[in-house]
Design a protein around this motif. Structure first.
Motif, short mmCIF file in Angstrom:
data_model
loop_
_atom_site.label_atom_id
_atom_site.label_comp_id
_atom_site.label_asym_id
_atom_site.label_seq_id
_atom_site.Cartn_x
_atom_site.Cartn_y
_atom_site.Cartn_z
N SER A 95 0.82 -1.21 0.00
CA SER A 95 0.00 0.00 0.00
C SER A 95 0.85 1.26 0.00
CB SER A 95 -0.93 0.00 1.22
OG SER A 95 -0.14 -0.08 2.41
N HIS A 96 2.10 1.16 0.45
CA HIS A 96 2.94 2.36 0.53
C HIS A 96 3.53 2.73 -0.81
CE1 HIS A 96 2.61 2.22 4.89
NE2 HIS A 96 2.95 0.92 4.86
N SER A 97 3.84 1.77 -1.64
CA SER A 97 4.43 2.06 -2.95
C SER A 97 3.59 1.38 -4.03
CB SER A 97 5.86 1.54 -3.01
OG SER A 97 5.89 0.15 -2.78
N PRO A 98 3.44 2.04 -5.16
CA PRO A 98 2.57 1.48 -6.20
C PRO A 98 3.11 0.17 -6.76
CG PRO A 98 3.76 3.40 -7.00
CD PRO A 98 4.03 3.33 -5.54
N GLY A 99 4.44 0.06 -6.95
CA GLY A 99 5.01 -1.17 -7.48
C GLY A 99 4.61 -1.40 -8.92
N PHE A 100 4.89 -2.61 -9.40
CA PHE A 100 4.62 -2.99 -10.78
C PHE A 100 3.79 -4.26 -10.81
CE2 PHE A 100 8.52 -0.55 -10.80
CZ PHE A 100 8.37 0.31 -11.87
N THR A 101 2.89 -4.31 -11.74
CA THR A 101 2.05 -5.49 -11.90
C THR A 101 2.88 -6.63 -12.50
OG1 THR A 101 1.36 -4.83 -14.12
CG2 THR A 101 0.06 -4.00 -12.26
N PRO A 102 2.40 -7.88 -12.43
CA PRO A 102 3.15 -9.00 -13.03
C PRO A 102 3.41 -8.81 -14.52
CG PRO A 102 1.51 -9.83 -11.51
CD PRO A 102 1.27 -8.36 -11.60
N VAL A 103 2.44 -8.24 -15.24
CA VAL A 103 2.66 -8.00 -16.67
C VAL A 103 3.77 -6.98 -16.87
CG1 VAL A 103 1.57 -7.22 -18.80
CG2 VAL A 103 0.27 -8.61 -17.17
N GLU A 104 3.74 -5.91 -16.07
CA GLU A 104 4.79 -4.90 -16.18
C GLU A 104 6.15 -5.45 -15.76
OE1 GLU A 104 2.13 -0.87 -15.35
OE2 GLU A 104 3.24 -1.83 -13.71
N GLN A 105 6.18 -6.31 -14.77
CA GLN A 105 7.45 -6.90 -14.36
C GLN A 105 8.03 -7.80 -15.45
OE1 GLN A 105 6.58 -8.86 -10.65
NE2 GLN A 105 7.09 -7.05 -9.43
N ALA A 106 7.17 -8.50 -16.17
CA ALA A 106 7.67 -9.32 -17.28
C ALA A 106 8.32 -8.46 -18.36
CB ALA A 106 6.52 -10.15 -17.87
N VAL A 107 7.70 -7.32 -18.69
CA VAL A 107 8.30 -6.41 -19.67
C VAL A 107 9.57 -5.79 -19.11
CG1 VAL A 107 7.90 -4.35 -21.07
CG2 VAL A 107 6.03 -5.96 -20.66
N LEU A 108 9.56 -5.48 -17.81
CA LEU A 108 10.74 -4.89 -17.18
C LEU A 108 11.92 -5.86 -17.19
CD1 LEU A 108 11.34 -2.16 -15.94
CD2 LEU A 108 10.82 -3.11 -13.69
N VAL A 109 11.65 -7.13 -17.07
CA VAL A 109 12.72 -8.13 -17.19
C VAL A 109 13.31 -8.11 -18.59
CG1 VAL A 109 13.16 -10.61 -17.24
CG2 VAL A 109 11.90 -9.63 -15.34
N GLU A 110 12.46 -8.00 -19.62
CA GLU A 110 12.96 -7.91 -20.98
C GLU A 110 13.82 -6.67 -21.17
OE1 GLU A 110 12.63 -10.04 -23.43
OE2 GLU A 110 11.35 -11.46 -22.38
N ILE A 111 13.41 -5.55 -20.56
CA ILE A 111 14.21 -4.32 -20.66
C ILE A 111 15.55 -4.50 -19.95
CG2 ILE A 111 14.29 -1.91 -19.94
CD1 ILE A 111 11.28 -1.77 -20.35
N LEU A 112 15.54 -5.16 -18.81
CA LEU A 112 16.79 -5.42 -18.08
C LEU A 112 17.75 -6.27 -18.90
CD1 LEU A 112 18.54 -5.44 -15.49
CD2 LEU A 112 17.20 -7.43 -14.73
N VAL A 113 17.24 -7.33 -19.48
CA VAL A 113 18.11 -8.21 -20.29
C VAL A 113 18.62 -7.48 -21.52
CG1 VAL A 113 18.17 -10.37 -21.58
CG2 VAL A 113 16.91 -10.26 -19.43
N ALA A 114 17.75 -6.69 -22.16
CA ALA A 114 18.18 -5.94 -23.35
C ALA A 114 19.24 -4.90 -23.01
CB ALA A 114 16.97 -5.28 -24.01
N SER A 115 19.10 -4.25 -21.87
CA SER A 115 20.12 -3.26 -21.47
C SER A 115 21.44 -3.94 -21.14
CB SER A 115 19.62 -2.46 -20.27
OG SER A 115 19.46 -3.28 -19.13
N VAL A 116 21.38 -5.13 -20.54
CA VAL A 116 22.62 -5.87 -20.26
C VAL A 116 23.29 -6.27 -21.56
CG1 VAL A 116 23.50 -8.01 -19.29
CG2 VAL A 116 21.87 -6.66 -17.99
N ARG A 117 22.52 -6.75 -22.52
CA ARG A 117 23.10 -7.11 -23.81
C ARG A 117 23.69 -5.90 -24.51
NH1 ARG A 117 23.25 -6.61 -28.82
NH2 ARG A 117 21.96 -4.75 -28.54
#
Length: 1182
Positions: free
Chosen positions: A540-562
């Motif tokens: 309740s204190h922080s909005p956070g990310f939904t599971p769908v958004e976290q899946a896309v965020l993982v793709e962004i993380l991997v792409a930035s590492v590459r």
């Protein structure tokens, strides 16, 4: 190149040469000698011998008086000009800007005393710069309004004299330019290729600007120099000669730009004088000076008059040159006009920046030449970059905004990139110009295949959505700087995820990250914040990310590492910088070190959290591939052990193909020799594989009993999953130490009728066994230490091929495809190892596939690769989506490529390629590139056998068509029409480019075709013609590839096969023979061929009978030329001489004479092969 004017070019009498004044009625001619060329390379040695220039080149002045002050001034400048040689104005552009200023100063001094001669020098300069190698004649004109004078202004050519004339008015001169007619107007200095053309363009423009700058305080306002110069450039810019038009248009617009500098200087003087005048007016009565005020006011008035005069010159140039040339047929001229117009609007916006001039820029944005459109966009960038000019651009923006947006789709990449930069500039300075719909269209370019365009669109995306700073949270009164940064980063990530989710057409995270890397690299490389966003829980204190958004965020993380590890080089995207400098390599190494230090610790936590999501964890499993191998903290084995444990746990849970491939590659990277933690990673990998092998042994022990396979659904799924894991790892790692071949081979020995293994199990087993054999062949140098091991390896290869042969006819399509690809791969690798192995050491033993297996492979290709639209295997695909159709095409292309490799590597006979070659045209869109490459590869191995395969494919198609026509049944899908076979032959003939190199191949094709038609043919009353006679029409396509002596040889070979048959060439059934023989004789019309053949046939029939003594002694020939033959040869028909009879019988189809190019004698026109003169060429022996 361009000649220089010769010395003493002005035609005058000796009396005029001693006079310094020019008479009004004098006539001058400027000769541009070709011997004295203006090429600076040829003039280097000459310039060293020239004296310091003092006078103009068109006049030799005699100074009777020389004052001491004048001598002193000359001596004072001697040190400054001692390095400047006596050269023409044209030569000075080769000497740099400093020498240019000195020579122009001398020219100005001379102009003050003898302006007519100096002006002729300047006129000659512009004529020479246009590349003219002719003569310029000048005469004085008394009035512009003289009708007789205006009627003489012509531009014509004299073809008889070979000269071109251009007469025009440059008041007070009437100039006539004469140059040779054969002069190539396309070659002049401005269009010379290479750096010299660009250098001349720059020096020429500098000359015009220096000329105006040096004249701006004196002679520019004498109403003589500029009037004549503007008139000259205006007239020459309207010439139909491209060199004049291009050069003088450039000079005119550069002259206007230089005059603009004079206007700006005058405006600055006026502004300063007005300020001084205002200061004087504010003084008290005692301090105020009336005379000084009047003097300042007089100066202001004088400066304003000069400015008005220069503005009038600019207006004349604009109307006389620009308005006529901005639509010129030459793109270079249009480009020059648009480039200078943008400069004028920016520098002198009070005159040029209005809608009357902006409309030309808007119109020319639709030009068909990319360079013109580019100059328009670049000019607009200069205007929109100044915020003070934006109010004057409102109407233009509203009128041409749609065109600017559409230019982002320009076919020229540079125009599209610059148009996008222009729109980015507009969006930064004005928020209300682009609508949300416009932004939605422009932001989709972040997924473009052109990286420069995508990066520019990424800059727009970052400035529009991601650069906005989110407000600080209200839950705390005081928060530290780290929390503020984290909150802002989360807000930007939310905006980025929202944009990605709203993109309906594209789902390429890698392209999105690459587009934002240059402008938003700080956000994408903030790996601690990215991982903290993934690891935080929803509260309740922080909005956070939904599971769908976290899946896309993982793709962004991997792409930035590459991106940080490999750089911007990306498959499917062009325009990236391929070579990095030392600084970029250092930055890349530092970024790899940072991501390795952070992610090697955090990645186990991410794998543990997302272990239930197969797709998400598959993306995370790729991250270890980008770790820095020589990490300084690699001694901490606990960290890497934790990572390996989490990876093994994930592999036990999932068996998806993407996850297994990523895991196998990550293990390969971690177990590399250069990795600091390789020993720990290898131990973990071996333990993992051993556990899988033990489990598979246990499952197969329970399932395989005797000659049958029996397992429940749960064990079957577990068996398939374990085989998939072993197969994925065996693709990257050598697992030979576990002896999987002996473990899996019993599964292939069970017959289907006796309860064999399910197809999904057999598919994985076949792929695993193919990997086992491939690794065995690859490591033969280490494993084959004796002959027994080599024999065992060959037994494994034979067993695998025999067992796979049985599954080529299985009912399951996936299993059939896997068996086919497995056999092709291992046979290709085996052939490669045989060719590369050292015979002195132990290596793979020779294995030749059985003829039955070879025929099965060929049958499989014909049945499953070349599939027609009406076949069952294709009908099921046509009902599905386009994506599935493309996937099926990709699968068939892989199978065809695998089969063609067997032919290229010599595993299969080259004649089997005929079944593939025959589909070259029918499936050209799908497999044309593969078949064409196979033709070239086989031709490199054995060009004769390759050509024989081409012939075999044509003959097989022809025979099938013939049988289909004789049967009269329904058309079979494998039968091609006669037209398509003929077109296929034509395409085959086009592959023989070098006639000398492929001479023997083409002759073999004709010989084989003749034998195919006439061999084993016995003429009877019922069968007057060979059944395959129409094949000669197909063979005609290769006649153009025969050399002239080879045509005669092939023709003789044709006569040999037709001599025993009675041929009536007047009948239609013999038309193919007529056309084929015409192609060998290179006769254009078929009726000519009929005439030739008919006359030859009658001659042959008479020769078969005994000749009478009168005929042998010179009587008239029994077969004279027909009327058609008279078109070819006008000489009388000779008689057959006895010498011809002694050499042998005359052939049925003797070589007729070619159309003569000169008068022939009687002996030269005899129709006989033996009478051909020996031309020294080598004929191919059949």
């Amino acid at each position: 190149m361009i000649p220089e004017p010769s010395a003493g070019v002005v035609t005058r009498s000796s009396e005029q040469n001693t006079n310094s004044q020019v008479e009004a009625t004098s006539s001058r001619a400027v000769n541009h000698s070709e011997d004295d060329s203006g090429n600076e390379n040829r003039q280097k040695s000459v310039r060293r011998r020239k004296r310091t220039r003092k006078f103009p080149e068109n006049v030799t002045r005699k100074r009777a008086k020389a004052s001491c002050s004048g001598a002193g001034r000359a001596g004072g400048r001697q040190g400054k000009r001692k390095h400047v040689e006596a050269v023409t104005l044209f030569e000075v552009i080769t000497m740099g800007k400093s020498a240019m200023q000195v020579v122009i100063d001398d020219w100005i001094e001379t102009y003050a005393t003898d302006r007519d001669s100096s002006l002729l020098d300047l006129i000659s300069f512009f004529i020479q710069c246009s590349g003219c190698k002719g003569v310029v004649t000048a005469e004085m004109c008394q009035s512009k309004e003289d009708r007789d004078v205006m009627s003489k202004m012509v531009e014509e050519l004299d073809e008889v004299a070979g000269l071109q004339y251009k007469k025009f008015l440059a008041f007070p001169w009437i100039l006539t330019v004469t140059w040779p007619l054969d002069t190539d107007s396309a070659e002049y200095p401005l269009v010379q290729p290479g750096p010299h053309g660009r250098w001349f363009h720059s020096e020429f423009c500098d000359f015009v600007s220096v000329l105006v700058a040096q004249c701006q305080h004196n002679v520019i306002f004498d109403s003589y120099l500029m009037n004549t110069l503007i008139s000259l450039l205006t007239e020459l810019s309207n010439s139909y000669v491209r060199a004049f038009r291009h050069t003088c248009t450039l000079a005119a617009v550069k002259l206007l730009s230089s005059l603009m500098g004079v206007v700006l200087s005058l405006s600055a003087g006026i502004e300063n004088s007005q300020k001084l005048y205002e200061v004087q007016k504010t003084k008290t009565v005692r301090q105020k000076s009336t005379q000084q005020l009047e003097r300042i006011q007089k100066k202001i008035t004088e400066l304003q008059e000069k400015r008005a005069e220069v503005e009038s010159m600019m207006d004349v140039i604009f109307k006389g040159v620009f308005l006529k040339r901005y639509r010129d047929v030459l793109p270079e001229i249009r480009s020059i006009c648009m480039e200078e117009l943008g400069l004028w609007m920016k520098l002198y916006n009070c005159m040029f920046l209005n809608d009357s001039y902006l409309k030309y820029m808007g119109w020319m944005m639709h030009d068909k030449a990319p360079d013109v459109r580019l100059k328009c966009v670049l000019g607009l960038q200069g205007l929109y970059s100044d915020p003070l000019l934006l109010p004057k651009l409102d109407l233009f923006t509203s009128r041409f905004k749609d065109r600017m947006i559409s230019m982002t789709l320009d076919k020229d990449n540079e125009v599209a990139v610059q148009a996008m930069k222009l729109l980015v500039l507009i969006s930064k300075l004005s928020d209300d110009v682009l609508t949300p719909e416009d932004y939605k269209q422009l932001l989709q370019f972040v997924y473009s295949s052109q990286r420069p365009l995508a990066v520019t669109a990424g800059e727009l995306l970052f400035s529009r959505l991601l650069k906005a700073v989110a407000p600080a949270p209200d839950t705390q009164d005081e928060i530290n700087e780290e929390e503020v940064h984290k909150h802002q980063t989360f807000a930007r990530l939310k905006a980025l995820l929202l944009f990605y989710q709203e993109s309906e057409l594209h789902k390429h995270v890698v392209f999105l990250v690459d587009s934002l890397w240059d402008c938003g690299g700080a956000l994408l490389k903030d790996w601690p914040t990215l991982t903290s966003a993934l690891l935080q829980d929803l509260s309740s204190h922080s909005p956070g990310f939904t599971p769908v958004e976290q899946a896309v965020l993982v793709e962004i993380l991997v792409a930035s590492v590459r991106q940080a590890s490999e750089g911007p080089a990306l498959a499917g995207r062009t325009g990236a910088k391929k070579v990095m400098n030392a600084r970029e390599k250092k930055i890349q190494s530092d970024e790899c070190l940072k991501l390795t230090e952070h992610l090697v610790v955090v990645l186990p936590k991410l794998l543990s959290k997302f272990s239930c999501s197969c797709d998400t964890v598959a993306s995370l499993m790729r991250i270890p591939q980008y770790f820095l191998p020589d990490h300084p903290k690699a001694e901490d084995t606990q960290v890497i052990s934790s990572l390996m444990a989490e990876m093994a746990a994930v592999l036990d849970l999932h068996s998806g193909p993407a996850l297994l491939e990523a895991a196998a590659r990550s293990y390969l990277s971690l177990c590399g020799e250069e990795a600091a933690w390789c020993s720990t990673a290898r131990d973990a990998r071996d333990a993992l594989v051993q556990r899988w092998v033990d489990r598979l042994t246990e499952l197969l022990g329970d399932s395989v009993t005797g000659e049958s396979f029996s397992a429940d659904e749960e064990k079957r799924k577990e068996t398939v999953a374990t085989l998939k894991r072993l197969r994925a790892f065996h693709n990257c790692h050598d697992l030979s130490q576990w002896s999987l071949f002996d473990l899996l081979s019993p599964l292939l020995s069970v017959e289907r009728s006796q309860g064999g293994a399910p197809p999904e199990v057999l598919e994985e087993v076949l792929q695993c066994m193919s990997f086992i054999i491939l690794w065995s062949l690859n490591t033969s140098g280490e494993t084959l230490t004796c002959r027994e091991k080599a024999v065992a390896q060959r037994l494994q290869l034979r067993l695998f091929c025999e067992r796979s042969h049985r599954y080529l006819s299985h009912c399951d399509h996936n299993l059939m495809n896997r068996a086919f690809l497995g056999v092709c791969d291992v046979l290709t690798a085996h052939s490669y190892q045989l060719h590369m192995w050292d015979p002195a050491s132990f290596g793979p033993l020779l294995y030749t596939p059985s003829p039955k297996l070879q025929r099965a492979l060929l049958t499989f290709v014909c049945a499953h690769v070349f599939v027609g639209p009406d076949c069952d295997s294709q009908s099921r695909v046509s009902e599905n989506s386009e994506g599935e159709r493309l996937e099926d095409l990709h699968r068939r292309r892989n199978m065809l490529a695998a089969f063609c490799k067997l032919i290229v590597h010599g595993v299969l006979e080259m004649s089997m390629a005929a079944e593939v070659f025959m589909y070259y045209m029918k499936y050209h869109n799908d497999f044309g590139d593969i078949i064409k490459e196979t033709i070239y590869r086989t031709r490199q191995i054995d060009k004769i056998e390759s050509a024989r395969s081409l012939v075999l494919s044509l003959q097989q198609l022809f025979v099938r068509l013939k049988r289909e026509q004789e049967s009269g049944g329904r058309a079979h899908p494998g039968v091609q029409t006669f037209t398509s076979i003929k077109e296929l032959a034509r395409r085959f003939a086009l592959t023989f480019g070098d006639l000398v190199k492929f001479r023997e191949c083409v002759v073999m094709i004709h010989r084989n075709g003749i034998e195919f038609v006439f061999q084993e043919f016995s003429q009877t009353p019922d069968t007057a013609t060979p059944p395959y006679l129409s094949y000669l029409t197909i063979l005609c396509e290769f006649s153009s590839k025969l050399l002239k002596p080879d045509k005669k040889t092939v023709l003789a070979y044709l006569q040999k096969h037709t001599a025993e048959h009675i041929i009536n060439l007047r009948e239609e059934c013999w038309q193919p023979l007529i056309y084929y023989r015409a192609s060998l004789l290179a006769v254009a019309e078929a009726e000519d061929a009929v005439s030739y053949v008919s006359s030859d046939r009658r001659l042959h029939l008479q020769n078969r009978c005994p000749f009478s003594k009168q005929k042998l002694e010179g009587s008239k020939s029994p077969c004279p030329f027909s009327a058609v033959d008279s078109k070819v040869s006008k000489v009388p028909r000779p008689s057959v001489s006895p010498s011809h009879q002694k050499t042998g019988d005359v052939d049925l189809f003797s070589v007729p004479p070619e159309p003569p190019t000169k008068s022939l004698t009687t002996a030269e026109s005899v129709l006989s092969i033996s009478n051909e003169p020996d031309d020294g060429t080598v004929e191919v022996e059949l």
